[in-house]
Design a protein around this motif. Structure first.
Motif, PDB file in Angstrom:
ATOM      1  N   GLY A  32     -12.684  -1.447 -43.033  1.00 44.52           N
ATOM      2  CA  GLY A  32     -11.248  -1.431 -42.772  1.00 44.52           C
ATOM      3  C   GLY A  32     -10.575  -2.622 -43.417  1.00 44.52           C
ATOM      4  O   GLY A  32     -10.866  -3.775 -43.078  1.00 44.52           O
ATOM      5  N   ILE A  34      -7.485  -4.875 -43.655  1.00 45.22           N
ATOM      6  CA  ILE A  34      -6.422  -5.185 -42.699  1.00 45.22           C
ATOM      7  C   ILE A  34      -5.273  -5.896 -43.406  1.00 45.22           C
ATOM      8  O   ILE A  34      -5.478  -6.842 -44.177  1.00 45.22           O
ATOM      9  CB  ILE A  34      -6.957  -6.082 -41.564  1.00 45.22           C
ATOM     10  N   LEU A  52      -7.281  -4.641 -33.292  1.00 48.99           N
ATOM     11  CA  LEU A  52      -6.136  -4.996 -34.125  1.00 48.99           C
ATOM     12  C   LEU A  52      -4.982  -5.421 -33.225  1.00 48.99           C
ATOM     13  O   LEU A  52      -4.933  -5.089 -32.039  1.00 48.99           O
ATOM     14  CB  LEU A  52      -5.700  -3.798 -34.979  1.00 48.99           C
ATOM     15  N   MET A  59      -4.248  -0.977 -40.864  1.00 54.98           N
ATOM     16  CA  MET A  59      -5.586  -0.847 -41.441  1.00 54.98           C
ATOM     17  C   MET A  59      -5.658   0.326 -42.404  1.00 54.98           C
ATOM     18  O   MET A  59      -5.085   1.388 -42.169  1.00 54.98           O
ATOM     19  CB  MET A  59      -6.636  -0.655 -40.337  1.00 54.98           C
TER      20      MET A  59
END
Length: 256
Positions: A32, A34, A52, A59
């Motif tokens: 992922g 970010i 998160l 993401m």
């Protein structure tokens, strides 16, 4: 009392919403990337579970597995001016998720486009015979060029294979005639080589018979055995000139 229950229910709903927005799970082959308030947040997350910050973090999932990319058929003019239609397949994977998302808008489309242009460029530098007979060499050149072009995007191209080469019908007939002529030439060469070797052996046999005349008599007897083993109704006995030479000489002396 009712208002308190409604407030508690609202708080629970909000908490569940925030948790659903905050909890992320990526598989073993995923990462992922970010972005926190629009900025890249390193390093990429995963695999597994992570949190998160709702609203703040965004993401983008990136698949790290090898991707099979079919390169559509390309019209190519070879170095010897033969028009051909060629397609290929490329295998690549992402080794740097951040570059694959940040450095290029769509890495899949970009890789496909660079593969198509490279395929036309490389094949245009080779003649048709090389394209048909030196496929491994051309594949290696394609892989090296495409891999170098996609390296800044965090992509590793491992294999590029030319699949089908479509040749015009007229050229196919010409190649078939050429192949047939080549086969005939080889057959004639092989036949000539056989005749030459046979003549060499006959010469050697003649030299042996010249040095050892008895060998001719043995060959004569062997020939009689071979004729006697057949079912022929008429048998012709070959008579060596050495056997009748005394009679010929005697007849000549009588005539005198």
């Amino acid at each position: 009392m009712v208002a308190a229950l409604i407030a508690i229910a609202a708080v629970v709903i909000i908490v569940l919403f925030l948790l659903s927005a905050a909890i992320r799970i990526t598989r073993e082959y995923e990462r992922g990337v970010i972005f926190r308030l629009g900025r890249l947040h390193s390093p990429p997350k995963g695999p597994g579970l992570f949190l998160l910050i709702p609203v703040v973090d965004k993401m983008v999932r990136v698949d790290l597995r090898t991707v099979t990319l079919n390169i559509p058929p390309q019209e190519v003019i070879t170095k010897d001016n033969v028009p051909v239609r060629v397609n290929a397949v490329a295998y690549f994977r992402i080794i740097d998720p951040e570059k694959a998302i940040v450095q290029v808008e769509n890495f899949m489309v970009a890789t496909s486009q660079i593969s198509q242009t490279t395929l036309r460029s490389v094949l245009g530098q080779h003649v048709l015979d090389e394209l048909l007979s030196e496929r491994d060499k051309i594949n290696a050149i394609l892989q090296e060029i495409i891999d170098e072009a996609t390296s800044p995007w965090g992509i590793k191209v491992s294999i590029v294979e030319v699949k089908d080469v479509e040749i015009p019908t007229g050229m196919q007939r010409a190649m078939a005639r050429q192949a047939e002529a080549e086969r005939e030439r080889r057959a004639k060469v092989i036949n000539a080589e056989g005749e030459f070797q046979a003549s060499e052996r006959l010469k050697d046999a003649a030299l042996v018979i010249e040095e050892h005349p008895i060998a001719l008599q043995l060959r004569y007897l062997q020939t009689l055995l071979e004729i006697g083993a057949s079912n022929a109704t008429t048998i012709v006995f070959p008579a060596p000139i050495e056997l009748i030479k005394p009679f010929l000489q005697g007849a000549g002396s009588d005539g005198k």
